[in-house]
Scaffold this motif. Structure first.
Motif, PDB file in Angstrom:
ATOM      1  N   UNK A   1       0.845  -1.196   0.000  1.00 24.27           N
ATOM      2  CA  UNK A   1       0.000   0.000   0.000  1.00 24.27           C
ATOM      3  C   UNK A   1       0.879   1.243   0.000  1.00 24.27           C
ATOM      4  N   UNK A   2       0.630   2.163  -0.940  1.00 27.15           N
ATOM      5  CA  UNK A   2       1.417   3.395  -1.039  1.00 27.15           C
ATOM      6  C   UNK A   2       0.494   4.599  -0.876  1.00 27.15           C
ATOM      7  N   UNK A   3       0.752   5.469   0.084  1.00 24.42           N
ATOM      8  CA  UNK A   3      -0.074   6.692   0.172  1.00 24.42           C
ATOM      9  C   UNK A   3       0.189   7.581  -1.045  1.00 24.42           C
ATOM     10  N   UNK A   4      -0.834   8.248  -1.559  1.00 25.94           N
ATOM     11  CA  UNK A   4      -0.663   9.086  -2.757  1.00 25.94           C
ATOM     12  C   UNK A   4      -1.285  10.459  -2.577  1.00 25.94           C
ATOM     13  N   UNK A   5      -0.813  11.408  -3.381  1.00 27.93           N
ATOM     14  CA  UNK A   5      -1.446  12.716  -3.522  1.00 27.93           C
ATOM     15  C   UNK A   5      -2.405  12.576  -4.692  1.00 27.93           C
ATOM     16  N   UNK A   6      -3.641  13.017  -4.549  1.00 28.20           N
ATOM     17  CA  UNK A   6      -4.573  12.903  -5.677  1.00 28.20           C
ATOM     18  C   UNK A   6      -5.240  14.256  -5.898  1.00 28.20           C
ATOM     19  N   UNK A   7      -4.493  15.159  -6.550  1.00 28.36           N
ATOM     20  CA  UNK A   7      -5.065  16.452  -6.891  1.00 28.36           C
ATOM     21  C   UNK A   7      -6.068  16.247  -8.016  1.00 28.36           C
ATOM     22  N   UNK A   8      -7.179  16.986  -7.949  1.00 24.23           N
ATOM     23  CA  UNK A   8      -8.218  16.853  -8.987  1.00 24.23           C
ATOM     24  C   UNK A   8      -7.933  17.766 -10.189  1.00 24.23           C
ATOM     25  N   UNK A   9      -6.845  18.502 -10.096  1.00 19.24           N
ATOM     26  CA  UNK A   9      -6.500  19.431 -11.170  1.00 19.24           C
ATOM     27  C   UNK A   9      -5.882  18.675 -12.339  1.00 19.24           C
TER      28      UNK A   9
END
Ligand code: ZN
Length: 421
Positions: free
Chosen positions: A39-47
Motif C-alpha cells: 500500500x502506497x499513500x498518494x497525492x490525488x489532486x483533482x487538477x
C-alpha cells in the motif's frame, strides 16, 4: 571416522553440484513473498493539466474510433505472440502514430468503462459508473451531440449490450450505468443514426420476454419509423435506403457468437457502408463511428485467455479493415484506444531457464480481487488528419479535445443532417 569423511564428501559434492546447477540455470534467485501487494499513500489532486494540442490544418471529415475494452499493452503483446509469434506484425503494429493514455477517473485511480468513455466523449473526468455526467451528476455535452448539431452522421457499435457503459457514454446521460431501463430509452431517444450490438432485453418489457420493469416496448417504437434488424441474415441482406435510423439488436444481452449473430466486423462494415451512404445521400458533414470490442474486458474479468484471444482476434480484424479503409483516403481519422487494462495480464517465459522459448506463459495478476481493472497506461494508435495529437503521453480527457481539433468543430456552422423518409 572414515564413515564421517564419506558423509562430509557427499554433502560437499551435493552442495557444489547444487551451486553449479543454480548458477547455470537460475543465476538470480530472489525470495519473494507469495503475495506482493503493497500500500502506497498518494497525492490525488483533482487538477488536470491540459496537454498542448497541435493545430491541425488539414481537417478530418470523418472519424473512426475503435475501443478495445480492457485492452492493455500486454493484451496486445500476448495477442501478437499467440497469433503469429513475437515477430508477427499485427494491424496495431502498422500504425504510424502511437501514444500512451492515462486512465484514472475523477476520484479513483482505477477507472471503470463508464468514467473512461465519458472522458473520451466529453473531455471531463467523472466518477466511476457515471455516464455523460460530471462528478456532480450534471449533464455534459457529448462529442456525438456536438457532431449531430454540426450535421454529422453518428454510429455506435458494440459486442456488449448497446446500453453498456462504453457505447452509452457516447450517447446518453445517467448517474448510473446500471439504470438499464432509462439508458435504453435514452439511447432510443438520442439522435444517433446507427446503433448496433446486443441488449434487446433492455428494449423489451418483462411481459414480453425482456427485462424492462416498465411496460414500454421500445422495439415496437423503433419499428415504427426506423429500421430494425435482429439477425445476421437480415444485416447481410439489407438493401434499404440510407434514409432512416438503423437499430441492430442481435442478442438478449451481450453477443454470444451464435451463428445467427453478426461479428463485430460484420456490424462495423455495415455501419461504415451505411454511414457513407447517409452522408452522401443526405448531404451530411461527415461521419463518426465508435465501435467497441467490448468482451476483451469480460475475458479479462474471467481470467480466460482463450476467450480473450478470440475477442482480440475479432477486434484486430476490425482494426485491420479500418486501417485499409483510411489508407486509401486522406479525410478520415482513425484512432484505436482501450479504456483501461483488465486482469493484470502478465507474459512470462515458459521455464525459468535460458532455453529457447517454445511456449508463452500468460497469467492474471490482480491482488485486490480476481480479474479487476488495473491502473496501467493503455495504448493509443492513430492514423490520418489530426493523428499527431494522440501521441506521447496523454490523459483520457485529451482525446475529446484532440477529436474536436481534428474535425475543426468550432469552425463548423450548425447544420441539419436530416434523413428523409
Ligand atoms: Zn472498460
Amino acid at each position: 571416522m572414515i564413515q564421517s569423511i564419506k558423509y562430509l564428501l557427499v554433502a560437499l559434492l551435493t552442495t557444489a553440484l547444487t551451486i553449479l546447477y543454480l548458477d547455470q540455470y537460475a543465476p538470480i534467485i530472489v525470495e519473494v513473498p507469495e503475495k506482493t501487494s503493497q500500500r502506497m499513500p498518494i497525492e490525488f489532486s483533482k487538477e488536470i493539466q491540459k496537454k498542448q494540442i497541435h493545430k491541425i490544418e488539414k481537417k478530418a471529415k470523418n472519424v473512426i474510433l475503435l475501443i478495445g475494452d480492457g485492452m492493455g499493452l500486454n493484451q496486445v503483446t500476448a495477442y501478437r505472440i499467440a497469433k503469429g509469434g513475437p515477430n508477427f506484425l499485427t494491424a496495431f503494429d502498422k500504425f504510424p502514430f502511437t501514444g500512451l493514455v492515462k486512465t484514472h477517473s475523477f476520484d479513483n485511480l482505477i477507472t471503470d468503462s463508464a468514467a473512461s468513455a465519458t472522458a473520451y466523449s466529453s473531455g471531463i473526468k467523472t466518477k466511476n459508473r457515471y455516464l455523460g455526467v460530471d462528478g456532480n451528476g450534471d449533464d455534459v455535452e457529448l462529442i456525438t451531440e456536438i457532431l449531430l448539431r454540426k450535421g454529422f452522421v453518428t454510429g455506435l457499435v458494440a459486442t456488449s449490450e448497446i446500453t453498456h457503459a462504453t457505447p452509452a457514454a457516447f450517447a446518453i446521460h445517467n448517474i448510473s450505468r446500471y439504470n438499464t431501463d432509462e439508458i435504453a430509452k435514452s439511447m432510443y431517444e438520442s439522435k444517433n443514426h446507427i446503433l448496433m450490438g446486443g441488449g434487446k432485453d433492455f428494449f423489451m418489457p418483462e411481459s414480453n420476454g425482456g427485462q424492462r420493469k416498465d411496460e414500454i416496448n421500445l422495439v415496437d417504437l423503433i419499428k415504427n419509423g426506423n429500421i430494425y434488424i435482429d439477425s445476421k441474415k437480415a444485416l447481410m441482406s439489407f438493401k434499404g435506403e440510407a434514409k432512416k435510423r438503423i437499430f441492430g439488436l442481435f442478442a438478449k444481452e451481450g453477443l454470444t457468437r451464435s451463428e445467427s449473430e453478426p461479428s463485430l466486423l460484420d456490424m462495423f462494415k455495415f455501419t461504415l457502408d451505411q454511414s457513407k451512404k447517409m452522408v452522401d445521400q443526405n448531404r451530411c458533414s461527415g461521419f463518426f463511428i465508435m465501435a467497441e470490442g467490448s468482451q476483451i474486458d469480460w475475458a479479462g474479468h474471467e481470467n480466460d485467455f482463450d476467450y480473450q484471444f478470440e475477442e482480440m482476434d475479432e477486434f484486430h480484424d476490425v482494426v485491420g479493415h479500418a486501417l485499409e479503409f483510411v489508407k486509401f483516403r486522406d479525410d478520415t481519422l482513425l484512432i484505436v484506444l482501450s479504456d483501461h487494462e483488465t486482469g493484470g495480464l502478465l507474459i512470462e517465459m515458459d521455464e525459468l531457464r535460458n532455453k529457447p522459448s517454445s511456449s508463452m506463459i500468460v497469467s492474471w495478476n490482480t491482488a485486490l480481487e480476481e480479474g479487476t481493472h488495473t491502473g496501467a497506461m493503455i495504448p493509443a494508435y492513430s492514423y490520418g488528419p489530426g493523428a499527431i495529437n494522440f501521441t506521447g503521453v496523454i490523459d483520457n480527457t485529451d482525446v475529446f479535445f484532440s477529436l474536436k481539433e481534428a474535425i475543426g468543430i468550432n469552425e463548423l456552422a450548425d447544420k441539419e443532417c436530416k434523413l428523409n423518409d
